[in-house]
Design an enzyme around this catalytic site. Sequence first.
Site, PDB file in Angstrom:
ATOM      1  N   ASP A   8       0.868  -1.159   0.000  1.00  0.00           N
ATOM      2  CA  ASP A   8       0.000   0.000   0.000  1.00  0.00           C
ATOM      3  C   ASP A   8       0.920   1.229   0.000  1.00  0.00           C
ATOM      4  OD1 ASP A   8      -2.433   1.536   0.323  1.00  0.00           O
ATOM      5  OD2 ASP A   8      -1.833   1.820   2.413  1.00  0.00           O
ATOM      6  N   ARG A   9       0.434   2.364  -0.440  1.00  0.00           N
ATOM      7  CA  ARG A   9       1.288   3.551  -0.501  1.00  0.00           C
ATOM      8  C   ARG A   9       1.202   4.379   0.779  1.00  0.00           C
ATOM      9  NH1 ARG A   9       0.334   8.606  -4.447  1.00  0.00           N
ATOM     10  NH2 ARG A   9      -0.567   9.363  -2.519  1.00  0.00           N
ATOM     11  N   ASP A  10       0.096   5.074   0.976  1.00  0.00           N
ATOM     12  CA  ASP A  10      -0.037   6.023   2.086  1.00  0.00           C
ATOM     13  C   ASP A  10      -0.118   5.285   3.415  1.00  0.00           C
ATOM     14  OD1 ASP A  10      -0.193   8.170   0.190  1.00  0.00           O
ATOM     15  OD2 ASP A  10      -2.272   7.594  -0.160  1.00  0.00           O
ATOM     16  N   ARG A  19      -6.618  15.291   8.080  1.00  0.00           N
ATOM     17  CA  ARG A  19      -7.632  16.274   7.741  1.00  0.00           C
ATOM     18  C   ARG A  19      -8.857  15.929   8.566  1.00  0.00           C
ATOM     19  NH1 ARG A  19      -8.491  15.192   2.322  1.00  0.00           N
ATOM     20  NH2 ARG A  19      -6.465  16.061   1.857  1.00  0.00           N
ATOM     21  N   CYS A  98     -16.509  -0.607  -8.382  1.00  0.00           N
ATOM     22  CA  CYS A  98     -15.431  -1.128  -9.227  1.00  0.00           C
ATOM     23  C   CYS A  98     -14.875  -2.417  -8.615  1.00  0.00           C
ATOM     24  CB  CYS A  98     -14.317  -0.096  -9.371  1.00  0.00           C
ATOM     25  SG  CYS A  98     -13.378   0.159  -7.843  1.00  0.00           S
ATOM     26  N   CYS A 100     -11.498  -2.875  -8.614  1.00  0.00           N
ATOM     27  CA  CYS A 100     -10.099  -2.614  -8.269  1.00  0.00           C
ATOM     28  C   CYS A 100      -9.923  -2.078  -6.853  1.00  0.00           C
ATOM     29  CB  CYS A 100      -9.464  -1.658  -9.281  1.00  0.00           C
ATOM     30  SG  CYS A 100     -10.302  -0.072  -9.519  1.00  0.00           S
ATOM     31  N   ARG A 101     -10.925  -1.453  -6.294  1.00  0.00           N
ATOM     32  CA  ARG A 101     -10.784  -0.802  -4.986  1.00  0.00           C
ATOM     33  C   ARG A 101     -10.640  -1.839  -3.869  1.00  0.00           C
ATOM     34  NH1 ARG A 101     -11.085   3.808  -2.299  1.00  0.00           N
ATOM     35  NH2 ARG A 101     -12.216   3.906  -0.340  1.00  0.00           N
TER      36      ARG A 101
END
Length: 180
Positions: A8-10, A19, A98, A100-101
């Site tokens: 995963d990235r973040d 936020r 979708c 892909c999520r």
Amino acid sequence: MRKAVFLDRDGVINRTIFRDGKPRAPDSIEDFEFFPGVEAAVTRLRTAGYLIVVVTNQPDVARGWQKRENVDAMNAIVRERLAVDGLKACFHLDSHGCLCRKPLPGMLHEAATELGIDLSASFMVGDRRGDIEAGRAAGCRGNLFILSENLVGGEDPAIFGPTGMFPSLHEAAEWILTQR
């Protein structure tokens, strides 16, 4: 067939920003900061024969909170600095339906088909429940949870059954390297 580590990235590769008290992807290149040890961890995994594939949900684009160009620029930094073998991004919301999520395994399946990856010999590393569920649904050998700054008053990650929990990608990579 080849083995891979899906990242995963973040929250795994780079820091998130907060936020309204919730962790989010960085807003800009200026806010995009790799965690210490990420580049060394990825190098060790690549040297051991693993392909590196980043799979990231980026729903802030669909929400109108982020521009696609900014996400693409951050992903270009990931590609350049980590020399990843693949990078898949889902820009949809859950409501879009979708495949892909994450937590669905679509991005992992797509990368496996494109790169000849044996998912049963591969690992998914993430910092959210959906990452672990996507890896499990794809049939990954191990699904590792990073105890990142994103754990803000949420559920205990142990309840969704990761193979292991680690403070950083560095420690997760070290564990993967013992799983020959």
